[in-house]
Design a protein around this motif. Sequence first.
Motif, PDB file in Angstrom:
ATOM      1  N   ASP A 132       0.830  -1.205   0.000  1.00 22.22           N
ATOM      2  CA  ASP A 132       0.000   0.000   0.000  1.00 22.22           C
ATOM      3  C   ASP A 132       0.866   1.257   0.000  1.00 22.22           C
ATOM      4  N   THR A 186      -5.748   3.652   1.932  1.00 24.86           N
ATOM      5  CA  THR A 186      -5.272   3.362   0.574  1.00 24.86           C
ATOM      6  C   THR A 186      -6.422   3.354  -0.431  1.00 24.86           C
ATOM      7  N   GLN A 194      -2.968   6.744   6.498  1.00 23.60           N
ATOM      8  CA  GLN A 194      -1.970   5.707   6.219  1.00 23.60           C
ATOM      9  C   GLN A 194      -0.802   5.800   7.194  1.00 23.60           C
ATOM     10  N   PHE A 212      -4.213   1.485  -6.114  1.00 22.68           N
ATOM     11  CA  PHE A 212      -4.793   1.839  -4.815  1.00 22.68           C
ATOM     12  C   PHE A 212      -6.068   1.036  -4.546  1.00 22.68           C
TER      13      PHE A 212
END
Length: 498
Positions: free
Chosen positions: A63, A133, A160, A227
């Motif tokens: 990610d 993500t 994130q 993503f």
Amino acid sequence: MAESGQEPTADPAAIERHPVLFRTIEQRRNPELRRTDITVTDEATVRRAVKAASLGNAMEWFDFGIYSYLAVTIGQVFFPSGNDTVQLLSSFATFAVAFLVRPLGGMVFGPLGDKIGRKKVLAATMIMMAIGTGAIGLIPSYATIGFWAPVLLILFRLVQGFSTGGEYGGASTFIAEYAPDKRRGFFGSFLELGTLAGYVGAAGLVTLLTAWLGSDTMEAWGWRLPFLVAAPLGLVGVYLRLKLDETPAFQKLEAESAHASEAADTVETTATGDLADIFRTYWPTLILCIALVGAYNITDYMLLSYMPTYLSDELGYSETHGLLILIGVMVLLMAIINQVGRLNDRYGRKPLLMTGMLGFLLLSAPAFLLIGQGSILAISVGMLMLGLSLVCLLGTMSAALPALFPTHVRYGSLSVGYNLSASLFGGTTPLVITALISLTGSNLMPAYYAMAAALVGVIAVACMKETAQMPLEGSPPSVSTKEEAADMMLAQAPDPKF
């Protein structure tokens, strides 16, 4: 009179007069192991735990890696057109923003992992990363919603970064506490095998999509696909982690805590209290951890995250070719990283870490001079020189760092130290190098930056204690077989007297 910080020395005459009393005092200070104190690990359980932590780690860094390899495209999608360097700096600044909140994530998730358990917190970090993500893949471009596009990008990068704050400290603690003492380096190396696998997966997917769709289509909508693919993969990691039991070391800590009185339990149960204790009691070890991780992260992010951008933007090299060479180097590192784990179990953590640090100190300038020549062979050899230095650190750090701290504060201390360092030195690496090249005009700035980091790393490795084949501080000895446990008990038995 005893020196400050040392145990007072008893009078030999007093020892002779009261041998039983002094023998009892010595036994209380250094109690003998009981058979029940030794953890005998189950090979299948250890491998299951290592697989769950490593796969989860691979998905986290898949990610995170996607953003690194799409930095140029993201700069074009989310920031107004104009100067290419300004766009790239804006994109890397957004990359660095995620690292600014990593220490906050570490300060929240770390003490929580020491309090409620490793696996629950590791599952929570995976869920947050998957949400952050997937959301990035759905943000409209700057051309569509203007100012709000980079604002939303920064928001989900913060999500994130916050989740990553609890990841490395928890995953490395999880594996270290499951692994037998004599094989902690080997099993710990699988964590960074997962990191490399995540990066390879991200780089491979971005390379395939770029080659298939072309730059224009990637900029239009193709950049969203990695993503959107990454988000559901995160849920697989959550499932794997929730299926595991807690680590034996944490279970023992919980059992001991259960005997404490209710009054004692209410004294200091907040994250703030735990953090205060970490900074107050363990600050020398925290500084050592920050120095080690800083040197390691600068070299790691320079090679695995920044290098494709360096090749394309500074040297005018094809983006796809640069990524393919990097993928080749990373696959080779994946092939040998477990052997590095075996080596540090056999010869010690310090020799392997020192080899890696000296490699960057001595080889960075020659490697970047080779890379600057521009041929595929020269770039490959230069990146391989850096990669072989890096794999000595990758295959050793995940066993060395958890051993710095005792069990009751291991997750919290490591998360705080690791993420403070990663925030200051790791995530800022692409931004700092790009700015330095822009200021000086020298394409050797990445080499100089890596050499400065490695010099700090050499000093830090020289100051650390060797921990290979030893029990983790605050944890019982951990062995692979009942025979090993029996041998350990025999080794401490007194010699028979006739």
